[in-house]
Design an enzyme around this catalytic site. Structure first.
Site, PDB file in Angstrom:
ATOM      1  N   GLY A 212       0.808  -1.219   0.000  1.00  0.00           N
ATOM      2  CA  GLY A 212       0.000   0.000   0.000  1.00  0.00           C
ATOM      3  C   GLY A 212       0.833   1.257   0.000  1.00  0.00           C
ATOM      4  N   ASN A 213       0.198   2.390   0.205  1.00  0.00           N
ATOM      5  CA  ASN A 213       0.923   3.659   0.309  1.00  0.00           C
ATOM      6  C   ASN A 213       0.317   4.496   1.424  1.00  0.00           C
ATOM      7  OD1 ASN A 213      -1.110   5.619  -0.869  1.00  0.00           O
ATOM      8  ND2 ASN A 213      -0.964   4.119  -2.520  1.00  0.00           N
TER       9      ASN A 213
END
Ligand code: CTP
Length: 403
Positions: A212-213
């Site tokens: 993810g980020n």
């Protein structure tokens, strides 16, 4: 007050009702929050609460008389300099006068001379609040963009109870600050359909893990809220948002880039303006394990093979219909300003969108903060906006330039 919040010039209007004593609390909360408060009271308000109390609390002279300060055209001066106006309490009479635009005292002329957001905190007896006249007047004011806070239900001045009690000062002060942040009462996006994507996609590795980020979706959610506030009909597609979802937008939840792509593709043709604020993963794991990856099988090293995700922005820009405006975002870590602009111009070219909103991100910049600093480029790569501020004020400035 955080760095991103500016000191507001708040006009606190007080009309004549028993709840006028609670206006002291509203003024006090706003002063304690660091804002500049100018009280404008009607003559009847000053029969319920004394000017000395109001002056001591607001640290400013209290104005009431239209025929004082005529040389300085006081109502225009106060009205035009206000960032936000609140009337607390707003009596049935005051609401009726505002609904028809009467201007027969300092408070009503001040409000008419202003384009600042207007917040009203009604206080009256239940029968008066529920009377069709009041209901119709409130509807007119709401439709023009006024924020109505309360009234609460509870014990009224007599021995009876019901809706009509003025909302508590803290709630009113919070609504004032939110209304000011949302910007002037413009309805310039009336009839427009706006799609905003926000948040950060998650690319599953196995049933419990993802790549993810750090995007929280705050800037995208602020754009959705600001557009809805300006009259647009807004759909927000959110990927793993870590922020409040604006009640004023239709909301669709997605998680991975593939889901986001499919959802955007299915809906995009319905919208006049599309803002791709989501941080979309460029790659996803080539294989998604159906059960949890175990280290006893994976051993000392785990190699992830990633495959490219579709570029949603490039795809919708390529297929856009005439008149549709597509806006992309670029979050970059490049420290040098001119190099950052070069990267942004290249991205604009590759994506083919109409505008690109560029901001700098880093270990401590950009994510999960209240403020933001952005530069907006048009199709030809010209800078059309460079601004800093709260994510909501930045959202409004971005919407101002998207024509
Ligand atoms: N975007 C998209 N689909 C992707 C990747 C990005 O629609 N698969 C959109 C984002 O929503 C954003 C813009 O493209 O509006 C820029 O995203 P960014 O990740 O900065 O661009 P990339 O083309 O992925 O460039 P980079 O190589 O810098 O990651």
């Amino acid at each position: 007050m955080t760095m991103s919040e500016k000191k507001l010039k708040v006009v606190v209007g007080i009309s004549g009702g028993i709840a006028a004593y609670k206006a002291v609390g509203v003024a006090r909360d706003l002063v304690l929050a660091g804002h500049d408060v100018q009280i404008v009271a009607t003559e009847s308000a000053l029969r319920f609460v004394g000017a000395p109390t109001l002056e001591a609390i607001s640290h400013n002279q209290v104005y009431s008389d239209l025929f004082e300060g005529v040389a300085e055209v006081r109502h225009v001066a106060i009205g035009q300099s206000a960032d936000v106006i609140v009337v607390a309490p707003a009596t049935a009479n005051m609401i009726a006068r505002l609904a028809v635009g009467l201007a027969d005292d300092l408070l009503s002329t001040t409000i008419l001379a202003s384009r600042a957001p207007l917040v009203l905190a009604p206080a009256m007896h239940t029968e008066m609040w529920q009377h069709p006249s009041t209901v119709a007047n409130v509807a007119i004011l709401k439709q023009r963009g006024a924020t109505i806070v309360g009234p609460a239900s509870g014990r009224l001045t007599g021995s009876d109870t019901g809706p009509g009690r003025m909302a508590e000062p803290e709630e009113i002060a919070a609504a004032v600050i939110a209304a000011a942040a949302a910007g002037p009462n413009r309805h310039d996006l009336e009839g427009k359909r706006v799609l905003v994507t926000a948040g950060g996609t998650r690319e599953p590795l196995d049933p419990v893990r993802f790549v993810g980020n750090r995007s929280t979706g705050r800037q995208g959610a602020a754009l959705a809220a600001a557009a809805a506030n300006r009259g647009a009909s807004v759909t927000l597609i959110g990927a793993n948002l870590e922020t409040e979802i604006p009640a004023s937008s239709e909301f669709v939840a997605v998680s991975s880039a593939t889901e986001l792509f499919e959802t955007v593709q299915a809906r995009v043709s319905d919208f006049d303006l599309v803002i791709m604020a989501a941080a979309v993963a460029d790659y996803r794991p080539a294989e998604v394990e159906q059960s949890k990856i175990k280290k006893e099988f994976a051993g000392e090293e785990l190699n992830l093979r990633m495959v490219k995700n579709p570029d949603i922005l490039a795809s919708i820009s390529r297929d856009r219909r005439a008149g549709q405006i597509i806006v992309g975002f670029a979050a970059e870590t490049e420290p040098d300003d001119s190099a950052l602009l070069e990267i942004a111009r290249g991205k604009l070219e590759r994506k083919g969108c109409d505008f690109l909103v560029v901001n700098r991100v880093g270990w401590s910049e950009g994510f999960a903060t209240d403020g933001n600093t952005v530069t907006v480029l048009d199709r030809s790569g010209n800078i059309v906006l460079a601004t800093s501020g709260s994510k909501l004020s930045v959202a409004n400035s971005i919407l101002d330039v998207l024509h």
